[in-house]
Design a protein around this motif. Structure first.
Motif, PDB file in Angstrom:
ATOM      1  N   ARG A  96       0.859  -1.259  -0.104  1.00  0.00           N
ATOM      2  CA  ARG A  96      -0.007   0.012  -0.018  1.00  0.00           C
ATOM      3  C   ARG A  96       0.977   1.110   0.064  1.00  0.00           C
ATOM      4  NH1 ARG A  96      -2.899  -3.507  -1.051  1.00  0.00           N
ATOM      5  NH2 ARG A  96      -4.883  -4.271  -0.039  1.00  0.00           N
ATOM      6  N   MET A 103      -2.759  -5.490  -4.820  1.00  0.00           N
ATOM      7  CA  MET A 103      -3.884  -5.246  -3.934  1.00  0.00           C
ATOM      8  C   MET A 103      -4.157  -6.629  -3.037  1.00  0.00           C
ATOM      9  SD  MET A 103      -4.673  -1.979  -3.807  1.00  0.00           S
ATOM     10  CE  MET A 103      -6.222  -2.084  -3.135  1.00  0.00           C
ATOM     11  N   SER A 104      -3.617  -7.712  -3.792  1.00  0.00           N
ATOM     12  CA  SER A 104      -3.684  -8.985  -2.980  1.00  0.00           C
ATOM     13  C   SER A 104      -3.101 -10.038  -3.863  1.00  0.00           C
ATOM     14  CB  SER A 104      -5.193  -9.178  -2.570  1.00  0.00           C
ATOM     15  OG  SER A 104      -5.898  -9.764  -3.750  1.00  0.00           O
ATOM     16  N   ASP A 133     -10.185   2.263 -10.949  1.00  0.00           N
ATOM     17  CA  ASP A 133     -10.625   1.815  -9.523  1.00  0.00           C
ATOM     18  C   ASP A 133     -11.347   0.300  -9.462  1.00  0.00           C
ATOM     19  OD1 ASP A 133      -9.467   4.029  -8.873  1.00  0.00           O
ATOM     20  OD2 ASP A 133     -11.208   5.177  -8.379  1.00  0.00           O
ATOM     21  N   ILE A 135     -10.676  -4.036  -9.830  1.00  0.00           N
ATOM     22  CA  ILE A 135      -9.766  -4.936  -9.388  1.00  0.00           C
ATOM     23  C   ILE A 135      -9.424  -5.809 -10.839  1.00  0.00           C
ATOM     24  CG2 ILE A 135      -8.975  -7.016  -8.223  1.00  0.00           C
ATOM     25  CD1 ILE A 135      -8.875  -4.568  -6.459  1.00  0.00           C
TER      26      ILE A 135
ATOM     27  N   GLU B 400      -9.303  -8.616   4.915  1.00  0.00           N
ATOM     28  CA  GLU B 400      -8.224  -7.725   4.798  1.00  0.00           C
ATOM     29  C   GLU B 400      -7.228  -8.015   3.908  1.00  0.00           C
ATOM     30  OE1 GLU B 400      -5.850  -6.709   8.018  1.00  0.00           O
ATOM     31  OE2 GLU B 400      -5.531  -4.777   7.218  1.00  0.00           O
ATOM     32  N   SER B 401      -6.648  -9.464   4.217  1.00  0.00           N
ATOM     33  CA  SER B 401      -5.872  -9.889   3.029  1.00  0.00           C
ATOM     34  C   SER B 401      -5.994 -11.103   2.381  1.00  0.00           C
ATOM     35  CB  SER B 401      -4.549 -10.485   3.997  1.00  0.00           C
ATOM     36  OG  SER B 401      -5.052 -11.078   5.168  1.00  0.00           O
ATOM     37  N   ALA B 402      -7.520 -11.209   2.163  1.00  0.00           N
ATOM     38  CA  ALA B 402      -8.099 -12.472   1.358  1.00  0.00           C
ATOM     39  C   ALA B 402      -7.715 -12.212  -0.103  1.00  0.00           C
ATOM     40  CB  ALA B 402      -9.428 -12.790   1.771  1.00  0.00           C
ATOM     41  N   PRO B 403      -7.645 -13.083  -0.856  1.00  0.00           N
ATOM     42  CA  PRO B 403      -7.309 -12.747  -2.172  1.00  0.00           C
ATOM     43  C   PRO B 403      -8.247 -12.087  -3.055  1.00  0.00           C
ATOM     44  CG  PRO B 403      -6.301 -14.989  -1.812  1.00  0.00           C
ATOM     45  CD  PRO B 403      -7.146 -14.541  -0.622  1.00  0.00           C
ATOM     46  N   ASP B 404      -9.664 -12.470  -2.797  1.00  0.00           N
ATOM     47  CA  ASP B 404     -10.731 -11.959  -3.597  1.00  0.00           C
ATOM     48  C   ASP B 404     -11.286 -10.947  -2.387  1.00  0.00           C
ATOM     49  OD1 ASP B 404     -12.336 -11.297  -5.573  1.00  0.00           O
ATOM     50  OD2 ASP B 404     -13.650 -12.969  -5.448  1.00  0.00           O
ATOM     51  N   SER B 406     -11.607  -8.053  -2.016  1.00  0.00           N
ATOM     52  CA  SER B 406     -12.455  -6.549  -2.442  1.00  0.00           C
ATOM     53  C   SER B 406     -13.947  -7.041  -2.907  1.00  0.00           C
ATOM     54  CB  SER B 406     -11.827  -6.008  -3.915  1.00  0.00           C
ATOM     55  OG  SER B 406     -12.524  -5.169  -4.401  1.00  0.00           O
ATOM     56  N   GLN B 704     -18.401   0.011  -8.896  1.00  0.00           N
ATOM     57  CA  GLN B 704     -17.345   0.171  -9.756  1.00  0.00           C
ATOM     58  C   GLN B 704     -15.978   0.424  -9.052  1.00  0.00           C
ATOM     59  OE1 GLN B 704     -18.957   3.031 -12.290  1.00  0.00           O
ATOM     60  NE2 GLN B 704     -20.222   1.630 -13.453  1.00  0.00           N
ATOM     61  N   ARG B 705     -15.834   1.391  -8.283  1.00  0.00           N
ATOM     62  CA  ARG B 705     -14.945   1.681  -7.339  1.00  0.00           C
ATOM     63  C   ARG B 705     -14.625   0.891  -6.259  1.00  0.00           C
ATOM     64  NH1 ARG B 705     -14.471   8.087  -8.847  1.00  0.00           N
ATOM     65  NH2 ARG B 705     -12.189   7.653  -8.548  1.00  0.00           N
ATOM     66  N   GLY B 707     -12.948  -1.451  -5.918  1.00  0.00           N
ATOM     67  CA  GLY B 707     -11.459  -1.883  -5.643  1.00  0.00           C
ATOM     68  C   GLY B 707     -10.545  -1.063  -4.791  1.00  0.00           C
ATOM     69  N   ARG B 708     -11.006   0.095  -4.454  1.00  0.00           N
ATOM     70  CA  ARG B 708     -10.450   0.709  -3.570  1.00  0.00           C
ATOM     71  C   ARG B 708     -10.745   0.853  -2.229  1.00  0.00           C
ATOM     72  NH1 ARG B 708      -7.463   4.523  -6.989  1.00  0.00           N
ATOM     73  NH2 ARG B 708      -6.031   5.360  -5.436  1.00  0.00           N
ATOM     74  N   TRP B 710      -9.829  -1.318   0.045  1.00  0.00           N
ATOM     75  CA  TRP B 710      -8.758  -1.908   0.847  1.00  0.00           C
ATOM     76  C   TRP B 710      -7.440  -1.101   0.322  1.00  0.00           C
ATOM     77  CZ3 TRP B 710      -9.785  -4.247   4.981  1.00  0.00           C
ATOM     78  CH2 TRP B 710     -10.957  -5.288   4.714  1.00  0.00           C
ATOM     79  N   ARG B 711      -7.640   0.046  -0.477  1.00  0.00           N
ATOM     80  CA  ARG B 711      -6.597   0.840  -0.602  1.00  0.00           C
ATOM     81  C   ARG B 711      -6.363   1.917   0.633  1.00  0.00           C
ATOM     82  NH1 ARG B 711      -2.927   3.190  -0.408  1.00  0.00           N
ATOM     83  NH2 ARG B 711      -1.564   4.369  -2.031  1.00  0.00           N
TER      84      ARG B 711
END
Lengths: 207, 711
Positions: A96, A103-104, A133, A135, B400-404, B406, B704-705, B707-708, B710-711
Motif C-alpha cells: 500500500r 492489492m492482494s 478503481d 480490480i 483484509e488480506s483475502a485474495p478476493d 475486494s 465500480q470503484r 477495488g479501492r 482496501w486501498r
C-alpha cells in the motif's frame, strides 16, 4: 504531457482549511501539526519490534520497515513514510502506497513449495487496481525449485539457507522471485510487486 | 550502528523514493498505453493515412490531440474513441488569408466515424464516416472505407468518397441507382450549425486508397492516392499540387507523442504532431496516498490494546474523531447501541467513496471495544446522509488480506438508503463547521470565432459556514490578475434577451467579482428523495431563488429531477447589483445510466431567455471519474433568431485532479467547449445540482470503484 500538467495542477490546487496548506507555515503563530497517530514507527523501533530493510530494485532506494501488526501467518510492516507491506509467512501479498500497488495475492501453493524446499508448479493470482478503481486479476503459473544451499551473513553473523527460485509466467508477462529460506522461515528475498513498481529486495534485520 | 540511527539515515531517502515513484509511474503509464501497434492518424487527427481516412478504430476510450500544419493551414483536432466502433472529433482550423490578405478563416468542425465490421481472415474492416458535418462545410465529405492488414506491419485501405473526398477523379454517384436525387449535391452552405442531410452522400463520388507500412515500432511510412482536389485552396490560397499522390513518414516517441512529415500533392510540405492518451489508464493506478491503517484483529485484542480502551462515550468520540482525522476524514455523529455503531462520515478527501469507507472502517476496528460487531457508516454530502453502508467487523478481519477480499467485502456489505433518518448523536463541536480556501483559478474561453484561446488567470477566495447539518452559507470572490478575455470584441448582436451573449461585458470588468454568495439548504424529504433550496447570488450572471427535488434510489439506473428557479440578471460588475431582466426558468430531468459508463440525460423545460425546449446529453464516464460528453439543446427559438450556430451544442470534458497527480482529491478540471455561446437554450449554471452531488455515494459507482475499499 502529464509531466508539465502536474506542476500546473499543484499550482492551481491552492490551499484550504482541510488539507495542510502550503501557505499556512508562513503565517505567524503557525505550529507544526502533531505527527499522525499511526506513525509510531520510532517507538516501535525503540521497543525492539522486528525490522525489515526493503530496496526497490529499479532505483535502488532503500527504506526500513517495522512490524506493526500480525496474526497467525499474516504480518504487516510499515515504513516511516507510511508505505505498508503485507506478508503471508514471508511471501508478499499486499503493498500500500507504492502507486502501482499489489492489492492482494493468492500464494497458497507457492508458499507450500517454497517453505517445504520442494520443486513443483504453482498457480499464483495477483490482483491490482486497473486504473478505473476496479480490480484486475493476473494469473501466473510458476515453476519452483531449490537452487541449492547459500550462506548469507547479517551484520557479521552467518546463516545457512536454501535459495528457492520461483519463475512465474502469464500470457502477458513474467517475473522471478528468490527466497533464502532458513529453518522454515524466509530471511531474505526478492519479490515481484507489479509492472509499475517492479521488484523489492527484502532482508530481515537481526537485532 | 544502532537501528534507530539506521532508520533516521534511511528516512532522507524517503522523498527520493517518492519522487522516483512519480517518474517511474509516468514512464510505465505511457508505455502501457501502447501495447498494441498504434493506428496511424491523418492530418485531420482521425484514423487515416495522410488526408484519406482508414477504417480502423483507435483503442477504446483513447483521446488523440493532433496539430497539423502546411502552408497557412493549421488544423487542431481532438478525437475521442467514444465506443469500440464509434469515434468523434472536434476540430479548430485556421486558414490564413482565406478571405484575402489578412482575412483568415477560423473554422470549427465535427467528425464522426463508425466501424461496421471487425477484421477477419479475408474480411477487411469497414467503416463509414462524416467529416465536417454541420460546420461551415469547408472540409465537408462523407466516405465508406475498407482497411485490411495484409502483413503484420502493412495495411492497405481503399474507399469511396463524396463531397470534398469526391472532388478529384469523380464519377457519377453510384447511389443514383437508388434515387436520382443522389446525383447532384446542393450548394454548400445554408445556415451553419444545421446538419446537411440534403447533401450527405450526394453528388459526384471518387475512389481513394493507400498503404501504411511500419518497418519497426517507431517508424510509419504512408503513401496514398487522394480524391481531394483542393478546389478552394487552389482558388484562394495558391495551392499548386499537381499529383494526386501524398507521402508521409512518422516517428513515434516513447511518451505517446508521434511526429510526422508529409508531402501533399507534390508541392506542399507539412507536419503533424500527435499526442495520444487513454483516460482509462492514469499514470498511477493505485495512487500515491499513504497506506491505510491495518485492521485491528480482535483475536489479538491485547496486542492492539482493544481490551484497554476507555468505554466512556466522550473519550470514544474523541478517539474515533482523532483517528479519522489522520485519514483526512471527518465524522459529525457517532452513536453506540449495544453491539453496533452508527457514524456519519464526511469525506472531503477521497474521490473514490469506497476508499473513504474502507479507511473509516479500519479506523473503527482500531478505536472501538471488541464487543462492537456492526458498523453503520452513513456517507454525508453537504450535510445530508446519502447512503448507509453496513459492514461487519468479523468480515473486515477475515477479508483484509483475502485474495478476493475486494469483491467479497462488497458482496457482504449492506448498501441502503438511510432516508429521512438523518441526524442523531451529532457530536458536540462538529457544528458550526467553517471551511475556507484560497486558490488560483484559470478560466478559459475556448475557440471563440476570433481567437482560439482566451483565458483569465487570477486568485479566488472561498468560504463555507455550516451552522447545522444541511444548512450552508458560502461565497467566493475572484479577481483576474492576468488574461485576455476582456479583449474580445464580439459584442452581442442577439435579437433574444441577452441572457448569455453579454458574457463579454462581464469579462471586461476589472473589479473583483462575487462568483457566488448563497444560502443553501439540503434535506431528505423522503426515502430516495433529495431536496435543495438555494438563495442568493447563484452564479456569475444570475441571482435569485433555486429549488430542486431529485428521486434517485441507492441502486438503479433511472433517476428523475425537477428544478425551478426565479432569477434576475446580475449587473456586469458581478457585485451586489442587478439588472432588470427577470425570468422563471426550470426543468424536469430524466437521468439514465446505460451501464459501461455511458450516461444519458434529458432536460425539458423553460430556458433563461424564456424559450421552451429540451437538452439532450450523453457522457462517457470512466471508473476513475474522467468524463467526456456532448450535448445539444433544441428550443422554440428559430435558427434565424438564434443566430450563428443555429442551436446550442457543445462538448465537455472533466479531468479529476487525482487522475493527473495520483493524489486523492475531489477536485476536477472541467471545461465545456461550445462552438459559440448564444442566448437560446441557455441554462442557469447553479452549484450543487443534486444528481451529481449524490451519485458518487451510490451504486453503480460504489460497486465500480470498490477495488479501492482496501486501498
Amino acid at each position: 504531457m502529464k509531466r508539465f500538467l502536474v506542476p500546473l495542477i499543484l499550482l492551481l490546487a491552492g490551499c484550504d482549511s482541510t488539507s495542510g496548506s502550503r501557505l499556512a507555515p508562513l503565517l505567524p503563530g503557525y505550529q507544526q501539526p502533531p505527527p499522525p497517530m499511526a506513525d509510531d514507527s520510532a517507538a516501535r523501533v525503540q521497543s525492539g519490534a522486528p525490522l525489515l530493510l526493503v530496496t526497490r530494485v529499479t532505483d535502488r532506494t532503500t527504506s526500513a520497515f517495522v512490524e506493526v501488526a500480525g496474526t497467525g501467518p499474516m504480518q504487516t510492516w510499515r515504513s516511516i513514510d507510511n508505505v505498508t507491506l503485507g506478508f503471508q509467512d514471508g511471501l508478499l501479498v499486499t503493498t500500500r502506497g507504492l502507486s502501482g500497488d499489489l492489492m492482494s495475492a493468492d500464494v497458497t501453493e507457492s508458499r507450500a513449495l517454497v517453505l517445504g524446499l520442494a520443486s513443483g508448479q504453482s498457480v499464483r493470482v495477483l490482483r491490482y487496481l486497473d486504473g478505473q478503481d476496479a480490480i484486475a486479476a493476473s494469473a501466473y503459473v510458476c515453476d519452483i525449485a531449490p537452487r541449492g544451499p547459500r550462506d548469507i551473513s547479517f551484520d557479521g553473523r552467518t546463516f545457512a539457507t536454501v535459495l528457492m527460485q520461483e519463475q512465474c509466467q502469464s500470457p502477458r508477462d513474467s517475473f522471478q522471485n528468490l527466497y533464502w529460506v532458513s529453518g522454515n522461515r524466509i530471511v531474505q528475498s526478492r519479490q515481484w510487486v507489479s509492472g509499475d513498481t517492479g521488484a523489492l529486495a527484502l532482508r530481515d534485520v537481526i537485532r | 550502528m544502532t537501528l534507530a540511527r539506521r532508520l533516521t539515515s534511511r528516512s532522507v531517502l524517503v522523498p527520493r523514493l517518492a519522487l522516483a515513484g512519480i517518474a517511474l509511474g509516468l514512464q510505465v503509464g505511457a508505455a502501457a498505453a501502447q501495447t498494441d501497434r498504434p493506428v496511424s492518424l491523418s492530418t485531420f487527427g482521425t484514423s487515416g493515412l495522410i488526408d484519406m481516412p482508414t477504417a480502423q478504430s483507435q483503442p477504446d476510450g483513447q483521446m488523440d490531440l493532433t496539430t497539423s500544419l502546411y502552408g497557412g493551414v493549421l488544423r487542431n483536432t481532438l478525437t475521442f474513441q467514444i465506443t469500440p466502433r464509434l469515434s468523434g472529433s472536434f476540430r479548430y482550423s485556421t486558414l490564413k488569408g482565406f478571405f484575402g490578405p489578412g482575412n483568415d478563416l477560423y473554422d470549427r468542425s465535427f467528425d464522426l466515424q463508425y466501424r461496421l465490421t471487425d477484421e477477419g481472415q479475408y474480411m477487411p474492416e469497414l467503416a463509414f464516416g462524416l467529416r465536417d458535418f454541420g460546420g461551415t462545410g469547408i472540409f465537408e465529405s462523407e466516405y465508406l472505407v475498407a482497411t485490411k492488414q495484409i502483413r503484420d506491419n502493412i495495411s492497405v485501405s481503399g474507399g469511396i468518397g463524396w463531397g470534398r473526398l469526391g472532388s478529384f477523379g469523380g464519377f457519377d454517384n453510384p447511389l443514383g441507382v437508388l434515387d436520382s436525387g443522389f446525383e447532384s449535391r446542393p450548394k454548400c452552405c445554408g445556415v451553419t450549425g444545421q446538419l446537411a442531410f440534403d447533401r450527405f452522400f450526394r453528388g459526384p463520388a471518387a475512389l481513394f486508397g493507400g498503404v501504411s507500412w511500419q518497418p519497426n515500432d517507431r517508424l510509419d511510412v504512408k503513401l496514398e492516392y487522394s480524391s481531394d482536389a483542393y478546389v478552394q485552396e487552389r482558388a484562394r490560397l495558391g495551392f499548386e499540387g499537381n499529383t494526386p499522390f501524398n507521402v508521409a513518414v512518422g516517428y513515434r516517441f516513447d511518451n505517446g507523442v508521434e511526429a510526422q512529415g508529409y508531402l501533399l500533392h507534390g508541392s506542399e510540405l507539412g507536419f503533424v504532431l500527435n499526442y495520444a492518451f487513454n483516460p482509462a489508464h492514469p499514470a498511477q493506478p493505485s495512487g500515491r496516498e499513504s497506506a491505510p491503517p491495518p485492521v485491528a484483529q480482535r483475536s489479538a485484542a491485547a496486542s492492539w490494546g482493544l481490551d484497554r480502551l476507555d468505554p466512556a462515550p466522550e473519550t470514544t468520540k474523541n478517539r474515533v474523531t482523532a483517528a479519522m482525522a489522520v485519514q483526512d476524514l471527518d465524522i459529525d455523529s457517532l452513536q453506540i447501541s449495544e453491539d453496533a455503531v452508527t457514524v456519519r462520515l464526511q469525506n472531503r478527501t477521497y474521490d473514490a467513496t469506497p476508499e473513504a469507507l474502507g479507511r473509516a472502517a479500519r479506523v473503527l476496528t482500531q478505536t472501538l471495544p471488541p464487543e462492537i460487531e456492526t458498523f453503520h457508516i452513513l456517507t454525508v454530502v453537504n450535510g445530508v446522509a446519502v447512503t448507509e453502508v453496513t459492514l461487519h467487523r468479523s468480515d473486515l478481519e477475515e477479508l483484509e488480506s483475502a485474495p478476493d477480499g475486494s469483491w467479497q467485502s462488497y458482496a457482504r456489505a449492506d448498501i441502503t438508503d438511510p432516508g429521512t433518518n438523518q441526524t442523531q448523536g451529532i457530536i458536540a463541536g462538529a457544528y458550526p463547521d467553517f471551511n475556507w480556501s484560497i486558490s488560483p483559478f484559470l478560466s478559459p474561453s475556448l475557440f471563440d470565432p476570433d481567437n482560439p484561446v482566451r483565458a483569465d488567470f487570477g486568485a479566488q477566495a472561498s468560504f463555507s459556514y455550516s451552522p447545522s447539518p444541511g444548512l450552508i452559507f458560502s461565497g467566493s470572490v475572484r479577481k483576474t490578475i492576468l488574461g485576455n478575455r476582456n479583449t474580445s470584441t464580439r459584442l452581442s448582436n442577439s435579437v433574444l434577451p441577452r441572457v448569455r451573449s453579454d458574457v463579454v461585458l462581464y469579462d471586461k470588468q476589472d473589479d473583483p467579482e462575487i462568483t457566488y454568495l448563497t444560502t443553501e439548504y439540503f434535506w431528505r424529504p423522503g426515502p430516495d428523495l433529495f431536496g435543495r433550496l438555494t438563495v442568493g447570488y447563484l452564479e456569475r450572471m444570475y441571482g435569485g431563488v433555486s429549488t430542486e427535488l431529485l428521486w434517485k434510489p441507492t441502486a438503479g439506473r433511472l433517476a428523475f429531477g425537477a428544478e425551478l428557479n426565479y432569477v434576475r440578471q446580475r449587473a456586469f460588475e458581478s457585485g451586489l447589483g442587478f439588472q432588470d431582466y427577470e425570468v422563471l426558468t426550470g426543468h424536469g430531468s430524466v437521468y439514465y445510466d446505460f451501464g459501461g459508463g455511458y450516461l444519458g440525460q434529458v432536460d425539458v423545460g423553460r430556458y433563461l431567455a424564456g424559450d421552451y425546449g429540451a437538452t439532450f446529453s450523453l457522457d462517457r464516464e470512466f471508473g476513475n471519474g474522467f468524463r467526456v460528453g456532448a450535448f445539444f439543446t433544441l428550443t422554440d427559438v428559430s435558427a434565424k433568431e438564434f443566430g450563428e450556430g443555429s442551436f446550442d451544442k457543445g462538448i465537455r470534458i472533466t479531468i479529476p485532479v487525482s487522475w493527473l497527480s495520483g493524489d486523492p482529491s475531489q477536485n476536477n478540471f472541467g471545461t465545456t467547449i461550445r462552438p459559440i455561446y448564444r442566448d437560446g437554450g441557455a441554462r442557469l449554471d447553479i452549484r450543487n445540482r443534486l444528481y451529481e452531488m449524490v451519485r458518487n455515494e451510490q451504486d453503480p459507482i460504489l460497486r465500480q470503484r470498490w477495488g479501492r475499499f482496501w486501498r
